[in-house]
Design a protein around this motif. Structure first.
Motif, short mmCIF file in Angstrom:
data_model
loop_
_atom_site.label_atom_id
_atom_site.label_comp_id
_atom_site.label_asym_id
_atom_site.label_seq_id
_atom_site.Cartn_x
_atom_site.Cartn_y
_atom_site.Cartn_z
N ALA A 70 -0.71 -12.31 -0.06
CA ALA A 70 -0.26 -12.82 -1.37
C ALA A 70 1.25 -13.03 -1.42
CB ALA A 70 -0.69 -11.87 -2.47
N ARG A 71 2.00 -12.32 -0.56
CA ARG A 71 3.45 -12.45 -0.50
C ARG A 71 4.14 -12.26 -1.85
NH1 ARG A 71 5.33 -14.72 4.10
NH2 ARG A 71 7.03 -15.81 3.03
N PRO A 72 3.86 -11.17 -2.58
CA PRO A 72 4.59 -10.93 -3.84
C PRO A 72 6.06 -10.64 -3.55
CG PRO A 72 3.31 -9.00 -3.23
CD PRO A 72 2.95 -10.06 -2.24
N ASP A 73 6.92 -10.92 -4.54
CA ASP A 73 8.36 -10.71 -4.30
C ASP A 73 8.63 -9.27 -3.89
OD1 ASP A 73 7.77 -9.76 -6.85
OD2 ASP A 73 9.82 -10.10 -7.58
N ILE A 74 7.95 -8.31 -4.55
CA ILE A 74 8.08 -6.92 -4.13
C ILE A 74 6.75 -6.20 -4.30
CG2 ILE A 74 8.92 -6.08 -6.39
CD1 ILE A 74 10.70 -4.10 -4.70
N ALA A 75 6.46 -5.34 -3.35
CA ALA A 75 5.32 -4.43 -3.45
C ALA A 75 5.76 -3.13 -2.81
CB ALA A 75 4.09 -4.99 -2.74
N ILE A 76 5.40 -2.02 -3.44
CA ILE A 76 5.72 -0.71 -2.86
C ILE A 76 4.41 0.02 -2.64
CG2 ILE A 76 6.95 1.48 -3.20
CD1 ILE A 76 8.75 -0.07 -5.24
N THR A 77 4.24 0.56 -1.45
CA THR A 77 3.02 1.32 -1.16
C THR A 77 3.41 2.67 -0.55
OG1 THR A 77 2.79 0.55 1.13
CG2 THR A 77 1.81 -0.83 -0.59
N HIS A 78 2.44 3.60 -0.48
CA HIS A 78 2.65 4.80 0.31
C HIS A 78 2.81 4.38 1.77
CE1 HIS A 78 -1.55 3.87 0.91
NE2 HIS A 78 -1.52 4.63 1.98
N ALA A 79 3.51 5.18 2.58
CA ALA A 79 3.48 4.99 4.03
C ALA A 79 2.17 5.60 4.54
CB ALA A 79 4.68 5.69 4.68
N PRO A 80 1.57 4.99 5.58
CA PRO A 80 0.27 5.49 6.04
C PRO A 80 0.28 7.01 6.23
CG PRO A 80 0.81 3.47 7.20
CD PRO A 80 2.01 3.82 6.35
N GLY A 81 -0.74 7.67 5.66
CA GLY A 81 -0.86 9.12 5.80
C GLY A 81 -0.03 9.92 4.83
#
Lengths: 272, 272
Positions: free
Chosen positions: A237-248
């Protein structure tokens, strides 16, 4: 000074917030439910919410934050998503741009946070039933594969279903189906078993994510919808920004994992 | 004269008792639960009861008659097992000795009858879920195989687990596991899926009982414990006399099939 009790989810989050814990969350937080995190701006959040609702197997929604609000009261007291995960990934236009231990300075008042169920709960249930979880025994990450099964698109969010694979004897696979069906918020029952080619996987030894699997004689491969699916959709989707947890490095909630289905589906109204 | 209503189990049994119906019971008796029948003399009945209790998957006990009593009040009003099945097989020292439509003159006052669950209930549930039941679609008998899995012996009763096989796409197999787990009195969840060699089946195209199966591209073979298992154990035990239903010519009970688990496990105390 005494060490903090990392099996208590609230103390663990306090340690993380204070910058004293930034390790993977496997094995800490006691029996508390852990969750995948996705944070998006308002422009993308509505579509992503529809995407999760249309694809509940890979994207089981545990809680959605109010716009601009970094708390998630349904999942735990005093959660502040700007500080309370040990490590974050920041994505810009679909590319991993930065690794962080705190995102306070990136927070915007239009941001919406999504907590999604992960496989930890059902892997614990499988282990409790004596079913082998071979990647854990080998100290590896689970093997994950992009399939030829499309997810249901919503706005700009789309892409293939990503699956995790656990190999086990057939009798265990039959029991695993029954066990995992009781955890719809942790990806539920498997989506496929047997021949990997039928879902577009050419070579089990070459996973798209994670580590190569340990498959024994007599094992059958069993495939579950995987929480990497929404990450692949975000890349797409290429949103301007997305923040996720780092794996694990997950969000550790206050909810006992073995009561999460009852609490979050409303059979039990509150965390006790 | 008007035809009797063969969808009413009591009227159907009356027709059978009067000698006016001796055909297979598939498709008659409405939605009533149908059962396998085994009748043994007292000398063997105690061991056979233990055998069924030790092997509930292939031998799910629905009801056991009192010694010498040919009724089974738990399963239906006025059942008389000496007359009420369309066809019987009479076994002497483990060999099929006679085919009958009535066994009144063979009845002894030490005889004990056993009604065992059969696969009709779960096949109906699979069909209702849109899962293919290929042998029904092809108008054939299901394919059955002797496995290398031993049953738990009890007295003279022992022998291999016999399984029935239904081939279907993997997603249907996963749903079938969940559906059939709800029917423990109809053999319950599958006992195996995938590679037949792992349970000692050399060639799916050459079943030990029933008809060769219809297996399509992309199907996975799914194996259920089968009611032929107790018949194989009777052949092995060589009792002086054993009377069973003829294949497909079942005991039709008064119990609605879709409520059998609730009624027979005591959640509902009576047939209403």
């Amino acid at each position: 000074m005494a060490e903090a009790d990392l099996s208590d989810p609230r103390r663990l989050r306090a340690e993380i917030r204070a910058g004293r814990f930034d390790a993977p969350t496997a094995g800490v937080g006691g029996d508390a439910l852990q969750a995948n995190l996705v944070i998006l701006g308002a422009a993308d959040a509505a579509d992503f919410l529809r995407y999760c609702q249309a694809n509940p197997r890979p994207c089981p929604l545990l809680a959605v934050g109010a716009p601009g609000d970094p708390s998630l009261p349904a999942l735990g007291e005093g959660i502040d998503l700007r500080h309370d995960l040990p490590r974050y990934h920041v994505w810009k236009t679909g590319e991993l741009a930065e690794r962080r231990t705190d995102i306070a300075d990136l927070w915007r008042d239009d941001m919406v946070s999504f907590a999604l169920g992960c496989s930890f709960s059902f892997e614990a249930a499988l282990s409790d039933a004596g079913i082998p979880v071979r990647h854990q025994d080998a100290g590896r990450n689970v093997a994950m594969y992009r399939t030829n099964i499309p997810t249901r698109p919503a706005g700009r969010f789309s892409g293939p279903l990503v699956v995790s694979m656990r190999a086990m004897p057939a009798a265990d696979a039959i029991e695993a189906v029954q066990i995992c069906a009781r955890y719809p918020l942790a990806h539920g029952a498997p989506v496929h078993l047997g021949d990997p080619a039928l879902i577009g996987i050419a070579d089990l030894a070459a996973p798209d994510y994670g580590d190569p699997p340990d498959i024994r004689d007599g094992d059958i491969p069993v495939f579950w919808a995987c929480g990497v699916t929404p990450q692949a959709a975000i890349v797409e989707a290429r949103p301007d920004i997305a923040i996720t947890h780092a794996p694990g490095h997950m969000l550790v909630t206050d909810i006992p994992a073995d009561r999460a289905e009852a609490i979050l589906t409303g059979i039990r109204p509150t965390i006790t």
